[in-house]
Design an enzyme around this catalytic site. Sequence first.
Site, mmCIF file in Angstrom:
data_model
loop_
_atom_site.group_PDB
_atom_site.id
_atom_site.type_symbol
_atom_site.label_atom_id
_atom_site.label_comp_id
_atom_site.label_asym_id
_atom_site.label_seq_id
_atom_site.Cartn_x
_atom_site.Cartn_y
_atom_site.Cartn_z
ATOM 1 N N HIS A 266 0.897 -1.177 -0.072
ATOM 2 C CA HIS A 266 0.157 0.119 0.018
ATOM 3 C C HIS A 266 0.926 1.115 -0.109
ATOM 4 C CE1 HIS A 266 -3.456 2.404 1.226
ATOM 5 N NE2 HIS A 266 -2.771 3.196 1.820
ATOM 6 N N GLU A 267 1.831 1.335 0.836
ATOM 7 C CA GLU A 267 2.633 2.498 1.147
ATOM 8 C C GLU A 267 3.689 2.818 -0.275
ATOM 9 O OE1 GLU A 267 1.521 4.601 3.130
ATOM 10 O OE2 GLU A 267 0.269 3.406 4.508
ATOM 11 N N HIS A 270 1.709 4.620 -2.670
ATOM 12 C CA HIS A 270 1.749 5.923 -2.534
ATOM 13 C C HIS A 270 3.373 6.526 -2.909
ATOM 14 C CE1 HIS A 270 -1.876 6.726 -0.425
ATOM 15 N NE2 HIS A 270 -1.536 5.905 0.585
ATOM 16 N N GLU A 296 -4.578 7.813 -2.865
ATOM 17 C CA GLU A 296 -5.176 6.702 -2.152
ATOM 18 C C GLU A 296 -5.375 5.663 -3.376
ATOM 19 O OE1 GLU A 296 -4.817 6.153 0.774
ATOM 20 O OE2 GLU A 296 -5.864 4.484 1.207
HETATM 21 ZN ZN LIG Z 1 -3.142 5.274 2.038
#
Ligand SMILES: [Zn+2]
Length: 498
Positions: A266-267, A270, A296
Amino acid sequence: MRCENAVINQILDAYKPMWSLNHAISLMGWDFETYMPTRGTEERGLANSQLHMLHKDLLLNKDFVGLVESAKKLGSLSDLERGIVRVLDREITKQIKIPKELTEAESLERIRGNMAWRQAREKSVFMMYAPHLKKMIEIKKQIAEKIGYEKHPYDALLDTFEEELTVNDLDKVFGALTPRIQKILKKLIDSGSPYCKEGKLGKKYDIQKVDELNHAILTLLQYNMERFRMDVSTHPFTEAMGLNDVRITTRYEGTDFKKSISSTIHEAGHALYNLQCDQSLSVTPVEGGSSLALHESQSRFWENIVGRSLPFVQLIAPLIRKQVSFANQATDDELYLYFNNVKADYIRVDADEVTYNLHIAIRYEIEKKIFGDELSVSEIPEFWNDRTEQLLGVRPTKDSQGVLQDTHWSSGLFGYFPTYTLGNLVSAIIASRMRKDLEGYEEDIKRGNFNPIREWLRLKIHQQGSVYAPKVLLNNTFNEGYNPDYFMTYIETKYLGS
Ligand SMILES: [Zn+2]
């Protein structure tokens, strides 16, 4: 960078000290969450607020505001130049409208409220935190009035996190999304779907081994450690000092290794948004992502659409079997179902792809009612529990499972939650378009060839930084808005096979 226009060049020169302050503030923020000794908190708090004040002084300096004002009047700006002016003008306008006393009151209440929230959550007693929540809501209501809005006071707050987002947009989104998700969830549970069966892999793991596993996954995903690094924190986050120093953190609770892997991916999603922004935008107001929802969409695309897909699980399965002792006999399918287990539960951060947006729907509904003066602070816990029961079929039995679970309100972040759902919606739009453009991209995932995907994301989204507002970017690139249909089709196809 140099632009065609002399005024824009003057703006960019004058912006450098502000960029530098942001750089320092970001680095201090990263350090605060990772390596700072605990006793440093107070000094860091002081340094942080002083730097923020310096930033505000520079931004609202008469000459600088004058430059931005004169640039606004120019007729012949390029898209890039217009983007620079738009981003700065938004920031200046908000800062001018919100009086200093309100900014100070909010930052003070943020510290007090957050401390009260931590204690209240630990004891699971909402009433310990309620006076602070009430105070923060009063401050936020005043801020909304100062910023101004056309229809709903909540619009003013939504816009601070997602440019031009309104209650009208979100009513449409959740109105379409919520009943459809509820229906799917019911079908999955009633049919005894394999997605709903909890396997045996959520056990205690060796943190060192899973840390090695996370780094091996980042290598597979082709992260260049000369511009990127990963550390550990309780709540994972991404912090970009600039375009060439982007850092993420991951978490290790010690049980249920999928949480750590998912956080890492997830990170990293980003981070890629910042890493693939065009280098010519470096040290300008438009470096980095277009909005929270767009950001996101990147993290969720990698975490869910790639990271929870069967080809990806098949790709990393040998690494998992090597690093996680009790998973060494697990089949690809067992691992796939482990990563995609669907469970109606209380806690948002642990929610699966299917139920996640129901948690956001509850928060959206509550925030809208708070700022529409339809719900008082003392009524929130019961409303929260009622809605959780209605939407997810489980009722929190204590405040820490319900209203006290998230940190956002104590930090004044009203209007933030909906961007999570919008990110999910956009991630599905991306996947649908990518499937058309990159035939067989799932095969690429299975082989560990992520170049076509990364390059597609770079060209369509990343390279533009925040030159375009999110709604404009979505319209230009995908001829779409925050349309929930793609996400629903994705979920229905994946979980119901229809
Ligand atoms: Zn996030």
